[in-house]
Design a protein around this motif. Structure first.
Motif, PDB file in Angstrom:
ATOM      1  N   GLN A  37      89.796  68.599  -1.692  1.00  8.18           N
ATOM      2  CA  GLN A  37      89.651  69.270  -0.397  1.00  8.18           C
ATOM      3  C   GLN A  37      89.930  70.761  -0.536  1.00  8.18           C
ATOM      4  O   GLN A  37      89.258  71.578   0.083  1.00  8.18           O
ATOM      5  CB  GLN A  37      90.575  68.659   0.647  1.00  8.18           C
ATOM      6  N   ARG A  38      90.906  71.124  -1.352  1.00  9.49           N
ATOM      7  CA  ARG A  38      91.190  72.549  -1.569  1.00  9.49           C
ATOM      8  C   ARG A  38      89.952  73.263  -2.103  1.00  9.49           C
ATOM      9  O   ARG A  38      89.589  74.333  -1.618  1.00  9.49           O
ATOM     10  CB  ARG A  38      92.340  72.729  -2.563  1.00  9.49           C
ATOM     11  N   ARG A  39      89.328  72.655  -3.118  1.00  9.61           N
ATOM     12  CA  ARG A  39      88.124  73.271  -3.704  1.00  9.61           C
ATOM     13  C   ARG A  39      86.983  73.307  -2.700  1.00  9.61           C
ATOM     14  O   ARG A  39      86.247  74.293  -2.618  1.00  9.61           O
ATOM     15  CB  ARG A  39      87.700  72.504  -4.958  1.00  9.61           C
ATOM     16  N   ALA A  40      86.822  72.242  -1.944  1.00  8.28           N
ATOM     17  CA  ALA A  40      85.723  72.186  -0.968  1.00  8.28           C
ATOM     18  C   ALA A  40      85.877  73.264   0.101  1.00  8.28           C
ATOM     19  O   ALA A  40      84.887  73.891   0.496  1.00  8.28           O
ATOM     20  CB  ALA A  40      85.664  70.801  -0.330  1.00  8.28           C
ATOM     21  N   THR A  41      87.102  73.493   0.560  1.00  3.15           N
ATOM     22  CA  THR A  41      87.293  74.515   1.604  1.00  3.15           C
ATOM     23  C   THR A  41      87.078  75.922   1.046  1.00  3.15           C
ATOM     24  O   THR A  41      86.732  76.830   1.799  1.00  3.15           O
ATOM     25  CB  THR A  41      88.692  74.420   2.246  1.00  3.15           C
ATOM     26  N   LYS A  42      87.252  76.097  -0.261  1.00  5.16           N
ATOM     27  CA  LYS A  42      87.003  77.406  -0.874  1.00  5.16           C
ATOM     28  C   LYS A  42      85.515  77.717  -0.965  1.00  5.16           C
ATOM     29  O   LYS A  42      85.124  78.864  -1.166  1.00  5.16           O
ATOM     30  CB  LYS A  42      87.604  77.466  -2.283  1.00  5.16           C
ATOM     31  N   GLN A  43      84.656  76.722  -0.825  1.00  8.51           N
ATOM     32  CA  GLN A  43      83.211  76.916  -0.925  1.00  8.51           C
ATOM     33  C   GLN A  43      82.638  77.609   0.301  1.00  8.51           C
ATOM     34  O   GLN A  43      81.517  78.099   0.264  1.00  8.51           O
ATOM     35  CB  GLN A  43      82.508  75.576  -1.147  1.00  8.51           C
ATOM     36  N   VAL A  44      83.403  77.644   1.381  1.00 10.43           N
ATOM     37  CA  VAL A  44      82.946  78.346   2.589  1.00 10.43           C
ATOM     38  C   VAL A  44      83.126  79.839   2.332  1.00 10.43           C
ATOM     39  O   VAL A  44      84.254  80.322   2.170  1.00 10.43           O
ATOM     40  CB  VAL A  44      83.759  77.907   3.837  1.00 10.43           C
ATOM     41  N   PRO A  45      82.017  80.603   2.250  1.00 17.44           N
ATOM     42  CA  PRO A  45      82.093  82.018   1.860  1.00 17.44           C
ATOM     43  C   PRO A  45      83.082  82.859   2.676  1.00 17.44           C
ATOM     44  O   PRO A  45      83.827  83.660   2.118  1.00 17.44           O
ATOM     45  CB  PRO A  45      80.660  82.522   2.056  1.00 17.44           C
ATOM     46  N   SER A  46      83.128  82.660   3.974  1.00 15.52           N
ATOM     47  CA  SER A  46      83.996  83.495   4.815  1.00 15.52           C
ATOM     48  C   SER A  46      85.477  83.149   4.659  1.00 15.52           C
ATOM     49  O   SER A  46      86.335  83.911   5.098  1.00 15.52           O
ATOM     50  CB  SER A  46      83.579  83.383   6.281  1.00 15.52           C
TER      51      SER A  46
END
Length: 82
Positions: A19-28
């Motif tokens: 989940q940490r990595r997935a949330t980092k994928q959001v550019p903003s």
């Protein structure tokens, strides 16, 4: 529906890292901390969601058990009065 709920700390941490990595994928949100990203996305940690889910299931079991006992009481009381 829960398909897998790890109980070992190492397994929990591995799932949380996804989940940490997935949330980092959001550019903003890339430069925000993990708690800030969760707040912005209106998410909670996976650990919190599992705990909440466990509490909900425990309550359902408790409620079902008590309802069964109440129904048995009223059913037997009804039969006695007949």
């Amino acid at each position: 529906m829960v398909t897998w709920s790890p109980h070992l700390k190492g397994e929990i941490d591995k799932v949380e890292r996804v989940q940490r990595r997935a949330t980092k994928q959001v550019p903003s949100l890339k430069n925000m901390t993990y708690p800030e990203r969760l707040k912005k996305l209106e998410l909670t940690t996976l650990r919190f969601r599992r705990l909440r889910g466990d509490m909900v299931e425990t309550y359902k079991i408790y409620l079902q058990t008590n309802m069964t006992l109440i129904q048995q009481y009223f059913y037997t009381t009804y039969l006695i009065k007949m």
